[in-house]
Design an enzyme around this catalytic site. Structure first.
Site, PDB file in Angstrom:
ATOM      1  N   SER A 122      37.742   5.298 -48.543  1.00  0.00           N
ATOM      2  CA  SER A 122      39.142   4.892 -48.680  1.00  0.00           C
ATOM      3  C   SER A 122      39.857   5.979 -49.461  1.00  0.00           C
ATOM      4  CB  SER A 122      39.232   3.559 -49.436  1.00  0.00           C
ATOM      5  OG  SER A 122      40.552   3.293 -49.876  1.00  0.00           O
ATOM      6  N   TYR A 157      36.318  -2.071 -56.503  1.00  0.00           N
ATOM      7  CA  TYR A 157      36.481  -1.555 -55.147  1.00  0.00           C
ATOM      8  C   TYR A 157      36.605  -0.037 -55.184  1.00  0.00           C
ATOM      9  CZ  TYR A 157      38.485  -0.882 -50.475  1.00  0.00           C
ATOM     10  OH  TYR A 157      38.728  -0.467 -49.184  1.00  0.00           O
TER      11      TYR A 157
END
Length: 271
Positions: A142, A155
């Site tokens: 990401s 995350y």
């Protein structure tokens, strides 16, 4: 990499980016797709859509945290359907909360799916790729694997770890003619992120655009694939003026009242 006529395995293929990648690979001429996800019903729906494109589909309903089951399923798939040329690790989960309000079970789930699950299936497939002397592995990280964001601590940590894991494997497996690539999408409009509080000023992209960028990056042999001008700008800013980017992230982060920060009391009961 020329994907035409190849066999690809995609995890997290029942929805979101994984589903879009599987469909795009089918449109671009892969011969066979092995689709992995926990949701059997959704997996079957995606398989039906892809079969209409004339591509052979094998569904593998698996929980990647179950190491023994994953080992058995991949060994059987390799035996029954031939070698896997392209592995795309797309399975992932995200929990958004202020760190002081985080819950250990959610943290453990993110680590189990985003890291341990990826490690498990990559280890199984990479060993077989070494024997066949070729292969490509794509690990979906990401933008938060380059730039950590408030309210997304765990995350971000897992996505940073994926980038490091990818870089290490790229060096280790190069001698075996195996390419290892990191795909770094920015905010993508999927079922998962619709449950999150979005950062202000961030323009979401679509899963289809992420999938198209991946295919283009494979054709260019790119070691890392960033998606969207905002991602490139953020990474550039982080290199040149990280202090400025941190201020922008703090201003862009969801407001406290949206995230329900906990109230703590001292020994005298004062908040």
């Amino acid at each position: 990499m020329n994907i035409q006529g190849k066999t690809a395995l995609v995890t997290g293929a029942s929805r979101g980016i994984g589903q879009a990648i599987a469909i795009e690979l089918a449109k671009q001429g892969v011969k066979r797709l092995l689709l992995v996800a926990r949701d059997t019903t959704r997996l079957g729906e995606v398989a039906t859509e892809i079969e209409m494109l004339g591509v052979e589909v094998v569904t593998l309903p698996l929980d990647l945290s179950q190491v023994v089951e994953v080992n058995i399923a991949i060994a059987q798939a390799w035996r029954d359907h031939g070698p896997i040329d392209l592995l795309i690790n797309c399975a992932g989960v995200a929990h958004q909360t202020p760190f002081l309000n985080s819950r250990l079970p959610n943290v453990q789930t993110e680590i189990a799916v985003n890291l341990i699950g990826m490690y498990t299936i990559t280890r199984i497939v990479a060993r077989r790729m070494v024997v066949q002397g070729s292969g490509t592995i794509v690990n979906v990280s990401s933008l938060m694997g380059k730039i950590a964001a408030p309210t997304m601590a765990t995350y971000s940590a897992t996505k940073f770890a994926i980038v490091g894991f990818t870089q290490a494997l790229r060096g280790e497996l190069a001698a075996h003619n195996i390419r290892v690539i990191a795909l770094l999408p920015s905010l993508t409009d999927t079922d998962m992120v619709r449950e999150l509080q979005w950062f202000r000023w961030v323009l979401p992209t679509t899963p289809q655009k992420v999938a198209q960028a991946l295919v283009a990056g494979l054709a260019r042999d790119s070691p890392e694939i960033l998606i969207g001008w905002q991602s490139h700008l953020a990474v550039w800013c982080n290199r040149i003026a990280p202090w400025l980017l941190e201020k922008v992230l703090l201003m862009a982060a969801p407001q406290e009242r949206q995230l329900h920060y906990p109230r703590f009391r001292d020994a005298r009961g004062r908040t």
